[in-house]
Motif scaffolding. Structure first.
Motif, PDB file in Angstrom:
ATOM      1  N   VAL A 131      38.667 -38.110  11.087  1.00 36.55           N
ATOM      2  CA  VAL A 131      39.233 -36.977  11.822  1.00 36.55           C
ATOM      3  C   VAL A 131      40.662 -36.705  11.366  1.00 36.55           C
ATOM      4  O   VAL A 131      41.047 -35.575  11.107  1.00 36.55           O
ATOM      5  N   SER A 132      41.482 -37.740  11.291  1.00 37.97           N
ATOM      6  CA  SER A 132      42.843 -37.610  10.763  1.00 37.97           C
ATOM      7  C   SER A 132      42.998 -38.695   9.710  1.00 37.97           C
ATOM      8  O   SER A 132      43.313 -39.833  10.019  1.00 37.97           O
ATOM      9  N   PRO A 133      42.733 -38.360   8.443  1.00 35.65           N
ATOM     10  CA  PRO A 133      42.752 -39.356   7.372  1.00 35.65           C
ATOM     11  C   PRO A 133      44.112 -40.057   7.248  1.00 35.65           C
ATOM     12  O   PRO A 133      45.137 -39.487   7.609  1.00 35.65           O
ATOM     13  N   PRO A 134      44.109 -41.300   6.730  1.00 35.18           N
ATOM     14  CA  PRO A 134      45.375 -42.021   6.550  1.00 35.18           C
ATOM     15  C   PRO A 134      46.267 -41.309   5.540  1.00 35.18           C
ATOM     16  O   PRO A 134      45.778 -40.606   4.667  1.00 35.18           O
ATOM     17  N   HIS A 135      47.566 -41.498   5.709  1.00 41.59           N
ATOM     18  CA  HIS A 135      48.511 -40.886   4.777  1.00 41.59           C
ATOM     19  C   HIS A 135      49.834 -41.643   4.813  1.00 41.59           C
ATOM     20  O   HIS A 135      50.175 -42.262   5.809  1.00 41.59           O
ATOM     21  N   GLN A 180      49.275 -30.505   8.666  1.00 41.54           N
ATOM     22  CA  GLN A 180      49.340 -30.820  10.094  1.00 41.54           C
ATOM     23  C   GLN A 180      47.997 -30.578  10.763  1.00 41.54           C
ATOM     24  O   GLN A 180      47.613 -31.309  11.664  1.00 41.54           O
ATOM     25  N   LEU A 181      47.284 -29.574  10.314  1.00 42.85           N
ATOM     26  CA  LEU A 181      45.986 -29.256  10.881  1.00 42.85           C
ATOM     27  C   LEU A 181      44.902 -29.701   9.907  1.00 42.85           C
ATOM     28  O   LEU A 181      44.942 -29.333   8.729  1.00 42.85           O
ATOM     29  N   VAL A 182      43.950 -30.496  10.405  1.00 41.54           N
ATOM     30  CA  VAL A 182      42.821 -30.923   9.582  1.00 41.54           C
ATOM     31  C   VAL A 182      41.567 -30.275  10.181  1.00 41.54           C
ATOM     32  O   VAL A 182      41.008 -30.778  11.158  1.00 41.54           O
ATOM     33  N   PRO A 183      41.146 -29.125   9.632  1.00 42.45           N
ATOM     34  CA  PRO A 183      39.975 -28.449  10.179  1.00 42.45           C
ATOM     35  C   PRO A 183      38.731 -29.336  10.113  1.00 42.45           C
ATOM     36  O   PRO A 183      38.568 -30.124   9.174  1.00 42.45           O
ATOM     37  N   ALA A 184      37.867 -29.206  11.104  1.00 44.95           N
ATOM     38  CA  ALA A 184      36.657 -30.028  11.176  1.00 44.95           C
ATOM     39  C   ALA A 184      35.862 -29.963   9.878  1.00 44.95           C
ATOM     40  O   ALA A 184      35.331 -30.975   9.413  1.00 44.95           O
ATOM     41  N   ALA A 185      35.794 -28.803   9.259  1.00 41.14           N
ATOM     42  CA  ALA A 185      35.013 -28.641   8.032  1.00 41.14           C
ATOM     43  C   ALA A 185      35.609 -29.416   6.851  1.00 41.14           C
ATOM     44  O   ALA A 185      34.922 -29.666   5.869  1.00 41.14           O
ATOM     45  N   ARG A 186      36.878 -29.816   6.954  1.00 44.04           N
ATOM     46  CA  ARG A 186      37.528 -30.548   5.854  1.00 44.04           C
ATOM     47  C   ARG A 186      37.694 -32.031   6.150  1.00 44.04           C
ATOM     48  O   ARG A 186      38.304 -32.755   5.363  1.00 44.04           O
ATOM     49  N   GLN A 187      37.184 -32.488   7.283  1.00 40.56           N
ATOM     50  CA  GLN A 187      37.264 -33.902   7.626  1.00 40.56           C
ATOM     51  C   GLN A 187      36.161 -34.645   6.866  1.00 40.56           C
ATOM     52  O   GLN A 187      34.988 -34.328   7.033  1.00 40.56           O
TER      53      GLN A 187
END
Length: 188
Positions: free
Chosen positions: A101-105, A79-86
């Motif tokens: 920012v919010s990758p497709p899924h 649910q949370l995508v930290p900036a460092a993992r984008q």
């Protein structure tokens, strides 16, 4: 014994679901994809892993890129995508940076991308990756000129341009400063 959580098992289930969502029989899919009915049946039951060529043929029939299909069979997204993992991708030569920012899924129809174009930079896309995909471009800094369906739009800081993409598009940063924008992509 099958591992119910393996990528192959989830891929088999997804391929079967894509076919049934369209109301196609195995014979119909075989005709459309040029893959034998028995191979398709074994793929959907998870008895056989698809080759790259067969998976490519199925992606074409289902109107998906291979990366999109494989994303659809990953485990539930965080649910949370930290900036460092984008994920960030750079095209230094074009002066373009793309942050997912919010990758497709799978199961999610929208994604958010941050784009940055250096002053004077431009990028062109020859065609829509998925015809009819809905896009919203919200300019956070600077100005960008966007051409869609042969119509040029000047989108300034704070403005939002929304459209359905069916053909080529072109983004240009006229300067004098870089432009940064949020792009929301919504699958049809």
């Amino acid at each position: 014994m099958r591992d119910e959580d393996s990528v192959d098992t989830r891929l088999a289930a997804r391929l079967g679901l894509l076919r049934t969502e369209r109301g196609w029989s195995l014979d119909e899919l075989s005709r459309r994809a040029g893959v034998s009915r028995s191979t398709l049946s074994r793929l959907e039951r998870g008895e056989l892993s698809p080759t790259t060529a067969v998976l490519g043929q199925l992606c074409t029939v289902y109107g998906r890129t291979m990366s999109r299909l494989l994303l659809e069979v990953e485990a539930e997204p965080a649910q949370l995508v930290p900036a460092a993992r984008q994920p960030v991708w750079r095209d230094e030569r074009a002066g373009f940076v793309r942050r997912s920012v919010s990758p497709p899924h799978a199961g999610l129809r929208a994604e958010i991308v941050e784009g940055t174009l250096d002053a004077g930079s431009e990028i062109s896309y020859g065609n829509a990756p998925v015809p009819g995909v809905e896009q919203h471009v919200w300019v956070l800094e600077g100005t960008v000129e966007i051409t869609v369906d042969g119509t040029a739009h000047t989108v300034c800081e704070g403005d939002c341009l929304r459209f359905r993409l069916r053909g080529p598009s072109h983004f240009r940063c006229p300067g004098p400063q870089r432009t940064r924008y949020a792009l929301m992509i919504v699958l049809p």
